[in-house]
Design a protein around this motif. Sequence first.
Motif, short mmCIF file in Angstrom:
data_model
loop_
_atom_site.label_atom_id
_atom_site.label_comp_id
_atom_site.label_asym_id
_atom_site.label_seq_id
_atom_site.Cartn_x
_atom_site.Cartn_y
_atom_site.Cartn_z
N GLU A 167 -0.71 -3.67 -7.25
CA GLU A 167 -2.17 -3.87 -7.22
C GLU A 167 -2.51 -5.36 -7.22
OE1 GLU A 167 -3.63 0.24 -9.48
OE2 GLU A 167 -3.35 -1.62 -10.64
N SER A 186 -4.51 4.69 -1.44
CA SER A 186 -4.79 3.49 -2.22
C SER A 186 -5.83 2.58 -1.57
CB SER A 186 -3.49 2.70 -2.46
OG SER A 186 -2.93 2.26 -1.24
N ASN A 187 -6.34 2.97 -0.41
CA ASN A 187 -7.43 2.23 0.24
C ASN A 187 -8.76 2.86 -0.16
OD1 ASN A 187 -9.14 0.77 1.87
ND2 ASN A 187 -8.49 1.72 3.78
N ASP A 201 -8.40 1.45 -5.75
CA ASP A 201 -8.29 0.15 -5.08
C ASP A 201 -8.92 -0.94 -5.95
OD1 ASP A 201 -8.29 -2.03 -3.41
OD2 ASP A 201 -8.96 -0.94 -1.64
N THR A 210 -9.11 -4.01 -5.66
CA THR A 210 -9.75 -5.11 -4.93
C THR A 210 -11.24 -4.87 -4.70
OG1 THR A 210 -9.32 -4.20 -2.71
CG2 THR A 210 -7.57 -5.50 -3.71
N THR A 240 -5.64 -9.48 -0.15
CA THR A 240 -6.99 -9.19 0.33
C THR A 240 -7.90 -10.40 0.15
OG1 THR A 240 -6.72 -6.85 -0.22
CG2 THR A 240 -8.97 -7.63 0.10
N SER A 273 0.83 -1.20 0.00
CA SER A 273 0.00 0.00 0.00
C SER A 273 0.87 1.25 0.00
CB SER A 273 -0.93 0.02 1.21
OG SER A 273 -1.88 -1.01 1.15
#
Length: 462
Positions: free
Chosen positions: A221, A366-367, A412, A414, A228, A193
């Motif tokens: 990424e 990046s969250n 993000d 994810t 995750t 991150s």
Amino acid sequence: MKLRALTFSVVLLLSFGINAQTELECKTKLSIFHEAVKAKKYDAAYEPWLFVKNNCPDLNLAIYADGEKILKHKIENSKDEVQLSFVYAMLDLWILRNEHFKSDTPQGEFNAKACQLQYDYKDELGKTTSELFECFDNAFNSDKETFTHPKSLYTYFSLMVELFDAGKKSSAELFDNYDDVSEKIEVEIQNYSEKLNALVAKIDNGSRLTGSEENKKRAYESYLKNYTLIQNNMNVIADKRAKCENLIPLYTKDFETHQNDSIWLKRSVSRMYHKDCTDDDLYEALVKQYDKVAPSADTKVYIATLLFKKGKDNEALEYLEKAGELETRPYNKANILFRIGAILKEKRQYSKARNYLSEALKLNPSNGKPHLYIAEMYKESAKDKNCGKDNFHQRAVYWLAVEEAQKASRVDPTLQSSVKAYVESYLAKAPTKEEIFLSGLAGKTLKIGCWINRSIKVPTID
């Protein structure tokens, strides 16, 4: 004596000549197999590589880096005994690499590779679950720092679960393993991150990434997505086995023994918090003891949750703010601020919640989760009469929610599937094309009132 000395000298010269000749041949074959590997002609590379490995094992690290690729190809394209021979050859290769290039062979990384290969071919190798777990356990504990591959971390935990379900491991051992692996994953998520944040900041400042930076961004990424994913899967598996009726007796029994162990207290409090076992008196005792033994930003957050449950909101907020002040590391501070924002969101204190979530985004851009939480708060306010003068203006808030949610997937990867579901839900509730046409507001900017205090542009009609 002269004859003996002469004989010795001749043998020495011959030996030197043979060694020189072998070394020359090794260097030639090294070049041949290396070029073949670069061209992905692994079968052609095999024989010259094998000669160099057997005769000059300390010549060049490429023997092992390329050899891994060659043997991987051989394993994937063979069967039965032949395939098994290549599996053993790979395991032997990593041992040989450690002998000749120890400083370039991180123990955790390569031991984990060896364990993973044995797991992947456990039936062919006749490996038991216990043997494989011991392999991973030794690799993890011998060098946790370089034991980082997402697949191996997940395999390590899944083997513990198999042993627990078979009655060969206790609840305490299962939860300890879960915590060990989860904490390692958190370290890696933080690591990637922070690397990704630097690139996101460069993009946000209007600069273009170089080709190398673009590749790094995709790699970061990808790792974050994989970490995750396994973290979520581990949580699902652990949640099925970690219930309040199991946790409370376990932690009650061990509390006296571990009451001054900050790591045990942290893990116990965290698990009870996340499993919503916070109504039991044990949780309060654990939290207070944790704060006494190792006061930190985390302990202040846990105390705040207790105060919220008792209706002492103002005192709880003071503890939350103290938590934010205590934590100085950007990534960890962002997590604290995010948790504060999430708590305030649940308390429907949306304006304060957005402030904390926005600060979390500044520290860890990046969250994407803070964006989704803000979008959810916008959605919850869409029908608030204070936010718009009529039904159209109130429902325009859904467009703002869409805009905010889409920011999450941009930063993000994810969250892409989650964002898609949120966006579809919000758009279904926003004004239709017919309503936009009848309003005469297409393309115009609307001011949204109430706590939101933002503007949104009405979509144009195609």
